[in-house]
Design a protein around this motif. Structure first.
Motif, PDB file in Angstrom:
ATOM      1  N   ARG A 103      35.403  42.019  22.631  1.00  0.00           N
ATOM      2  CA  ARG A 103      36.798  42.265  23.030  1.00  0.00           C
ATOM      3  C   ARG A 103      36.941  43.633  23.695  1.00  0.00           C
ATOM      4  NH1 ARG A 103      40.682  41.173  18.080  1.00  0.00           N
ATOM      5  NH2 ARG A 103      39.074  42.397  17.023  1.00  0.00           N
ATOM      6  N   PHE A 104      36.178  44.594  23.165  1.00  0.00           N
ATOM      7  CA  PHE A 104      36.212  45.937  23.773  1.00  0.00           C
ATOM      8  C   PHE A 104      35.690  45.883  25.209  1.00  0.00           C
ATOM      9  CE2 PHE A 104      33.755  49.824  24.702  1.00  0.00           C
ATOM     10  CZ  PHE A 104      34.791  50.733  24.767  1.00  0.00           C
ATOM     11  N   LEU A 105      34.586  45.165  25.405  1.00  0.00           N
ATOM     12  CA  LEU A 105      34.019  45.055  26.753  1.00  0.00           C
ATOM     13  C   LEU A 105      34.967  44.316  27.694  1.00  0.00           C
ATOM     14  CD1 LEU A 105      30.203  44.288  26.248  1.00  0.00           C
ATOM     15  CD2 LEU A 105      31.267  46.383  27.083  1.00  0.00           C
ATOM     16  N   GLU A 106      35.663  43.317  27.153  1.00  0.00           N
ATOM     17  CA  GLU A 106      36.637  42.597  27.986  1.00  0.00           C
ATOM     18  C   GLU A 106      37.746  43.527  28.451  1.00  0.00           C
ATOM     19  OE1 GLU A 106      38.034  39.300  25.787  1.00  0.00           O
ATOM     20  OE2 GLU A 106      36.107  38.237  25.798  1.00  0.00           O
ATOM     21  N   LYS A 107      38.191  44.381  27.556  1.00  0.00           N
ATOM     22  CA  LYS A 107      39.233  45.339  27.935  1.00  0.00           C
ATOM     23  C   LYS A 107      38.702  46.321  28.980  1.00  0.00           C
ATOM     24  CE  LYS A 107      41.812  45.226  23.579  1.00  0.00           C
ATOM     25  NZ  LYS A 107      42.253  46.010  22.385  1.00  0.00           N
ATOM     26  N   VAL A 108      37.451  46.754  28.784  1.00  0.00           N
ATOM     27  CA  VAL A 108      36.836  47.657  29.769  1.00  0.00           C
ATOM     28  C   VAL A 108      36.727  46.954  31.115  1.00  0.00           C
ATOM     29  CG1 VAL A 108      34.714  48.895  30.389  1.00  0.00           C
ATOM     30  CG2 VAL A 108      35.572  48.998  28.042  1.00  0.00           C
ATOM     31  N   ASN A 109      36.321  45.708  31.076  1.00  0.00           N
ATOM     32  CA  ASN A 109      36.210  44.927  32.321  1.00  0.00           C
ATOM     33  C   ASN A 109      37.555  44.793  33.024  1.00  0.00           C
ATOM     34  OD1 ASN A 109      33.694  44.147  33.198  1.00  0.00           O
ATOM     35  ND2 ASN A 109      33.523  42.452  31.757  1.00  0.00           N
ATOM     36  N   ASP A 110      38.579  44.475  32.254  1.00  0.00           N
ATOM     37  CA  ASP A 110      39.924  44.328  32.839  1.00  0.00           C
ATOM     38  C   ASP A 110      40.399  45.652  33.434  1.00  0.00           C
ATOM     39  OD1 ASP A 110      39.950  41.698  32.095  1.00  0.00           O
ATOM     40  OD2 ASP A 110      41.079  42.035  30.216  1.00  0.00           O
ATOM     41  N   ALA A 111      40.158  46.738  32.679  1.00  0.00           N
ATOM     42  CA  ALA A 111      40.576  48.051  33.167  1.00  0.00           C
ATOM     43  C   ALA A 111      39.822  48.412  34.448  1.00  0.00           C
ATOM     44  CB  ALA A 111      40.332  49.113  32.100  1.00  0.00           C
ATOM     45  N   TYR A 112      38.530  48.091  34.487  1.00  0.00           N
ATOM     46  CA  TYR A 112      37.731  48.384  35.679  1.00  0.00           C
ATOM     47  C   TYR A 112      38.176  47.555  36.864  1.00  0.00           C
ATOM     48  CZ  TYR A 112      33.728  48.567  38.838  1.00  0.00           C
ATOM     49  OH  TYR A 112      32.934  48.695  39.944  1.00  0.00           O
ATOM     50  N   ARG A 113      38.507  46.267  36.612  1.00  0.00           N
ATOM     51  CA  ARG A 113      38.981  45.408  37.708  1.00  0.00           C
ATOM     52  C   ARG A 113      40.286  45.951  38.280  1.00  0.00           C
ATOM     53  NH1 ARG A 113      38.308  41.112  35.324  1.00  0.00           N
ATOM     54  NH2 ARG A 113      36.508  40.182  36.354  1.00  0.00           N
ATOM     55  N   GLY A 114      41.163  46.412  37.374  1.00  0.00           N
ATOM     56  CA  GLY A 114      42.425  46.985  37.838  1.00  0.00           C
ATOM     57  C   GLY A 114      42.198  48.268  38.624  1.00  0.00           C
ATOM     58  N   LEU A 115      41.259  49.130  38.120  1.00  0.00           N
ATOM     59  CA  LEU A 115      40.946  50.368  38.839  1.00  0.00           C
ATOM     60  C   LEU A 115      40.339  50.058  40.195  1.00  0.00           C
ATOM     61  CD1 LEU A 115      40.733  53.479  38.800  1.00  0.00           C
ATOM     62  CD2 LEU A 115      38.491  53.228  37.694  1.00  0.00           C
ATOM     63  N   LEU A 116      39.508  49.050  40.243  1.00  0.00           N
ATOM     64  CA  LEU A 116      38.861  48.660  41.494  1.00  0.00           C
ATOM     65  C   LEU A 116      39.901  48.231  42.529  1.00  0.00           C
ATOM     66  CD1 LEU A 116      35.925  48.734  42.219  1.00  0.00           C
ATOM     67  CD2 LEU A 116      35.698  46.339  41.540  1.00  0.00           C
ATOM     68  N   ARG A 117      40.933  47.471  42.078  1.00  0.00           N
ATOM     69  CA  ARG A 117      42.004  47.081  43.003  1.00  0.00           C
ATOM     70  C   ARG A 117      42.713  48.307  43.564  1.00  0.00           C
ATOM     71  NH1 ARG A 117      43.170  42.932  38.960  1.00  0.00           N
ATOM     72  NH2 ARG A 117      42.497  40.885  39.780  1.00  0.00           N
ATOM     73  N   PHE A 168      31.182  57.354  39.416  1.00  0.00           N
ATOM     74  CA  PHE A 168      31.514  57.405  40.843  1.00  0.00           C
ATOM     75  C   PHE A 168      30.931  56.210  41.588  1.00  0.00           C
ATOM     76  CE2 PHE A 168      32.514  61.885  40.030  1.00  0.00           C
ATOM     77  CZ  PHE A 168      33.658  62.024  40.782  1.00  0.00           C
ATOM     78  N   THR A 169      29.750  55.737  41.130  1.00  0.00           N
ATOM     79  CA  THR A 169      29.145  54.572  41.771  1.00  0.00           C
ATOM     80  C   THR A 169      30.059  53.352  41.663  1.00  0.00           C
ATOM     81  OG1 THR A 169      26.888  55.340  41.374  1.00  0.00           O
ATOM     82  CG2 THR A 169      27.182  52.970  41.693  1.00  0.00           C
ATOM     83  N   LEU A 170      30.626  53.169  40.481  1.00  0.00           N
ATOM     84  CA  LEU A 170      31.462  51.991  40.230  1.00  0.00           C
ATOM     85  C   LEU A 170      32.754  51.996  41.045  1.00  0.00           C
ATOM     86  CD1 LEU A 170      30.968  51.717  36.370  1.00  0.00           C
ATOM     87  CD2 LEU A 170      30.143  50.101  38.105  1.00  0.00           C
TER      88      LEU A 170
END
Length: 1024
Positions: free
Chosen positions: A502-516, A996-998
């Motif tokens: 669940r923690f990784l899912e939240k990290v993934n969601d946060a990263y997807r939002g940051l990426l947008r 920074f890579t991400l």
């Protein structure tokens, strides 16, 4: 890939190969040489020559200069230096890197042999040696409990032969004992009465102490050899030597001289824990194992103890192998801790013991395979090579993680274990190979650059490379094979570790939002990155620089400098006061070794004179004292500063490479007198520079000497030459060895000299009788003027020109900024025409090493780009990936600033390693974006899908690498200081760069994709 398929098809073959490699690795490990640092082979040769009784001026004029002239024309010679001090000359030659020193040494010997005939009588045979900065004693032991003379004989006759037979021991030197000799104290009045001179007596002693063969005679059927035995067997034989006078009268030696057995003059005293002792120091052979050699010496000591006379003790004073073993053990512990942390991270992400086992097994296989490769390439187990393994512990699993993640993705799609293993490994094997190759190629420039940086870090580079090659081979063979057998289940979506999912899912969601967001605000993202990089560069001046971090080996050195010319007895009285103060620290001092007048050649002004004393103190283990060596050093320094009468310097001994003083100012010019004045100005200026401690000039305090100026005209009136006068003075005050004989297995010198009461005062020198060729006797003052002056302690030359050095310690400030502050002060001096300065010591070594590594970094970056260009078959995508490099400066400078570590050689090597590591995440990300776009994904969709999808393996590889290095970054254990800046650099640099890579690489990808589209569109329009 064919290799992947074959490994899955033939698991038994893979297992047999792995078993063979492991067996060979264990055998190699037992055969590897263990040492503290790698052997440094610098192209330096030295010529050492003794000239007993000669002042520095004579040594320079008659010995050093002729040897300099002879070797100055050698091909490839870069630096030619000489040091002339009382009784000894040392000429050092440094050649271009790449010169074959073995062949060059032969040429040096030929050149030196050509001038041996012109060296003065009394000069020893020049010794040509290869210079090794690490050729220091590996062990020192003390022999105490008897008189110095008896201990000397015991050491010479029984201990040294025993120790030199031990495997790995090159030589054993003795210090602190006393040697017997027969002194023939001549009566000049009686010699004059009988018309004798010293040469007549020397000839008589030599001719009377002879044995010879005179042929054969027959006795029956046998031949008997005729041997005339006339050698001395006792002091009585010496006394009864027949002397023939010019008028034909015969008399015995004791009629004109007093013959006594005495001790040779010695200005050296050694004490161990306050007790007079004879000290034995051991040098190991170049290719021998420090730890094994020390173990051999310990075993020989046990054997010797059983045969020692009652009351005689043999104890270890210093043993460098203990620090070597402690340092290696510390690094091994760090490897184990790093490996456990990496496995724990894998378990956390994979939630499967079987999956963790598949990847975790690559660590021991890679390490043991590395030992095999190290053995066959001649590398040693040392702090740097073992540190390389500790640094690479997390990197070893990176390739396996990426492969396993791909296999799992196929398993989740419903593929069988075998098919998932084949397809998953084959799909990402090219990207894994590219990532591993970029990490490997960064080490090539380190191996091929020149200088001390390459000598030091090439073994580390090779070790890490071997480990990565082994781990890469495991990832594309063993991991697919084990996956096809062990991964019976896919990753569970529930269970005890569901919270982490669940923690990784939240990290993934946060990263997807940051990426947008960053894709929406591309310019802002690039600008923010640029500002961060600028801040990183701005921090660099605040960090400071140093050469190599010092290692704490629990040793303290105390140097006691008395006024020049102080006698050994007076120096010993002063050291007794020091001993009293050191008793206050008996709870932290394990062994204290004092030497007065010792220390060998070349360690500093006066270091082999009776006015110099040195303590080497070994502290108890860190756990028993509760204080660092630095703290103990400061306490001892504070306690000793109250003693008046000498300059006392207390310093922490560092486990290092023998690379000299931190800061050395070399002043060159035609006249010593001018250089002396300049050096005093330099010392005065340096005293005001922050961080400079105890600046000293090589001409600080001259040695008092009595200068005798022979009047050639007056001497000629009596038929005397300068040389004849010099020979008589030398004979009277220092004596001359006339002959030697053996008694009870000991070789005893017979020395001709004046009685002690006639050679003690200035009046004795002025009133000394000089014998003329006619046999008459005149006072020395008749033909010479005597003047007391301050003579030099030593004379230095470089490039056949006089040189004076100013040396200083650096305390409480980094070496780089201190050097620049000193340079600014020196530039304010007006040097006379023909005079100049240069900065040497560790500061110069650091400047040259940084220059070499900067060149290596440029080539490393180029090689990384070239490898990626070949792998992608495209020039654009590697360029996108290279944008992950600039952000590393933010992590590197920030990490060093936060931890308070200066920028050093290991940190620079860390940056070079980062050039190959940080691009790996970008390679995986860009490669997957391209795969998705080839599968008809829109660019934005491909980025938003690839980023979160690759986030998991990127986090795993980054965390295993970073956390695997954490023990080294914390500096846990002795000897970890050399790797700490390297680990800190990689941890902070990789962490920040991964972030920074991400976010940056997807933005840069869009810009370059737009640019590519415009260029493509332009060419299409041109074609239309």
């Amino acid at each position: 890939m064919k290799l992947v398929n074959e490994s899955v098809k033939r698991p038994v073959g893979v297992i047999m190969i792995v078993a063979a490699i492991l067996g060979l690795g264990f055998v190699s490990l037992r055969s590897l040489t263990i040492d503290l640092f790698p052997d440094i082979e610098l192209p330096i040769a030295v010529v050492s020559t003794s000239y007993e009784g000669a002042a520095p001026q004579e040594v320079e004029k008659l010995v050093s200069r002729p040897i300099e002239s002879a070797v100055s024309s050698l091909e490839g010679l870069e630096v030619l230096q000489s040091r002339s001090q009382a009784g000894a000359s040392l000429v050092m030659m440094q050649f271009n890197t790449g010169v074959n020193l073995d062949n060059t040494l032969l040429e040096v010997r030929e050149k030196v042999d050509s001038v041996t005939s012109v060296l003065p009588e009394g000069a020893g045979e020049p010794s040509v040696l290869r210079f090794n900065p690490q050729q220091l004693p590996i062990m020192t032991i003390g022999l105490s409990g008897d008189t110095p003379e008896d201990l000397q004989q015991l050491a010479e006759n029984r201990l040294v032969p025993l120790f030199e037979r031990q495997e790995g021991v090159a030589s054993v030197t003795i210090e602190g004992g006393r040697t017997r000799e027969v002194q023939v104290m001549i009566d000049r009045a009686k010699m004059a009465q009988y018309g004798l001179n010293s040469q007549t007596i020397i000839q008589a002693l030599n001719s009377s102490n002879q044995s010879a063969s005179a042929g054969n005679i027959q006795k029956g059927q046998k031949d008997l050899q005729i041997r005339i035995s006339g050698e001395y067997e006792s002091i009585e034989d010496v006394r009864e030597t027949i002397i023939q006078t010019p008028n034909g009268t015969s008399l015995t030696l004791d009629q004109i001289a007093e013959v006594e057995e005495n001790f040779a003059k010695s200005n050296t005293i050694s004490e161990v824990n306050g007790t007079p002792a004879v000290v034995l120091s051991f040098l190991k052979k170049t290719d021998s194992n420090t730890v094994e050699t020390a173990d051999q010496i310990h075993a020989a000591m046990e054997e010797a103890r059983s045969e020692l006379p009652e009351g005689v003790n043999l104890e270890v004073v210093l043993d460098t192998s203990e620090f070597v073993k402690t340092s290696i053990n510390s690094v091994v512990k760090n490897i184990i801790i790093g490996g456990i942390i990496s496995v724990f991270v894998l378990l956390l992400f994979l939630k499967s013991i079987r999956a963790t086992l598949v990847i975790g097994i690559s660590i021991p296989i890679a390490i043991i395979s590395t030992f095999t490769l190290m053995y066959f390439t001649g590398e040693t187990l040392n702090v740097l090579t073992m540190g390389g393994l500790a640094l690479g512990i997390g990197m070893m699993v990176d390739s396996s993680i990426v492969i396993l993640e791909s296999i799992y993705s196929y398993r989740q799609r419903g593929y069988s274990m075998v098919e998932a293993s084949k397809l998953g490994a084959s799909e990402l094997a090219p990207a894994v190979i590219a990532s591993a190759t970029t990490t490997l190629v960064v080490f090539l420039p380190i191996i091929f650059v020149e200088g001390i940086a390459s000598e030091l870090f090439t073994p580390l580079a090779l070790t890490v490379s071997f480990a990565l090659i082994a781990s890469l081979a495991v990832s594309v063979t063993l991991v697919p094979m084990l996956s096809s057998k062990l991964l019976t289940k896919t990753i569970a979506s529930s269970g005890r570790r569901y919270w982490f999912d669940r923690f990784l899912e939240k990290v993934n969601d946060a990263y997807r939002g940051l990426l947008r967001k960053v894709l929406q605000y591309r310019k802002t993202t690039v600008l923010a990155t640029g500002i961060s990089v600028a801040i990183g560069f701005a921090l660099i001046p605040l960090i400071g620089t140093e050469f190599i971090p010092p290692s704490d080996q629990g040793q303290v050195q105390i140097s006691v400098n008395m006024s020049e010319g102080t006698g050994v007895e007076t120096t010993q009285e002063f050291t007794n006061q020091v001993d009293d103060h050191l008793k206050e620290f008996s709870d932290v001092i394990e062994v204290s070794y004092l030497t007065i007048g010792g220390g060998g050649f070349g360690g500093g002004a006066g270091n082999s004179s009776s006015d110099f004393a040195s303590y080497t103190i070994q502290l108890v283990d860190p756990g028993e004292r509760g204080q660092s060596t630095k703290a103990v050093t400061e306490d001892i320094n504070e306690a000793l500063q109250g003693i008046a009468g000498a300059d006392i310097a207390v310093s922490e001994m560092e486990a290092g490479l023998g690379i000299g003083a931190p800061l050395q100012i070399q002043l060159n010019g035609p006249e010593y007198e001018v250089l002396d004045q300049l050096s005093r100005q330099v010392v005065y200026l340096m005293e005001d520079v922050e961080g400079i401690s105890e600046p000293t000039s090589s001409t600080d305090e001259g040695r008092p000497e009595m200068q005798i100026n022979v009047n050639d005209q007056k001497a000629a009136q009596y038929g005397l030459s300068d040389q004849q006068v010099i020979n008589q003075i030398q004979l009277a005050f220092s004596g001359q060895i006339a002959t030697r004989y053996r008694e009870g297995g000991n070789e005893i010198d017979v020395r001709l000299i004046l009685p002690k009461e006639e050679r003690q005062t200035i009046a004795d020198l002025e009133g000394m009788s000089v014998q003329t060729p006619s046999g008459s006797v005149i006072p020395l003052a008749t033909i010479a003027d005597l003047q007391q002056v301050q003579g030099p302690v030593s004379l230095l030359r470089e490039g056949q020109q006089p040189q004076v050095n100013v040396e200083a310690e650096v305390v409480g400030r980094d070496l780089g900024s201190t050097t620049e502050a000193v340079r600014a002060q020196l530039d304010s001096l007006n040097f006379p025409e023909g005079y100049s300065y240069s900065i040497g010591g560790q500061a110069e070594d650091m400047r040259e090493a940084f220059g070499d590594l900067a060149l290596a970094l440029v080539f490393s970056i180029f090689l990384v780009y070239a490898v990626m260009a070949v792998q992608f078959e495209n020039f654009l995508f590697p360029l996108i990936i290279m944008f992950s490099l600039p952000a590393t400066i933010v992590g590197v400078s920030g990490g060093l600033f936060i931890t308070g570590l200066p920028f050093s050689l290991p940190a620079f090597v860390g940056i070079i390693m980062l050039a190959g590591i940080v691009v790996n995440n970008a390679i995986v990300l860009v490669d997957y974006i391209n795969i998705l776009r080839r599968n008809s994904y829109d660019r934005r969709e491909a980025i938003l899908e690839a980023g979160p999808n690759r986030l998991r393996p990127i986090l795993m590889t980054t965390l295993t690498t970073v956390l695997g290095m954490l023990p080294l970054a914390l500096g846990i254990g002795q000897g970890a200081e050399a790797q700490q800046p390297l680990a800190v650099t990689i941890i902070f640099g990789l962490t920040v760069s991964s972030f920074f890579t991400l976010i940056l690489i997807p933005v840069v990808y869009t810009y370059f994709d737009d640019l590519s589209s415009k260029i493509t569109g332009f060419f299409k329009r041109q074609e239309d």
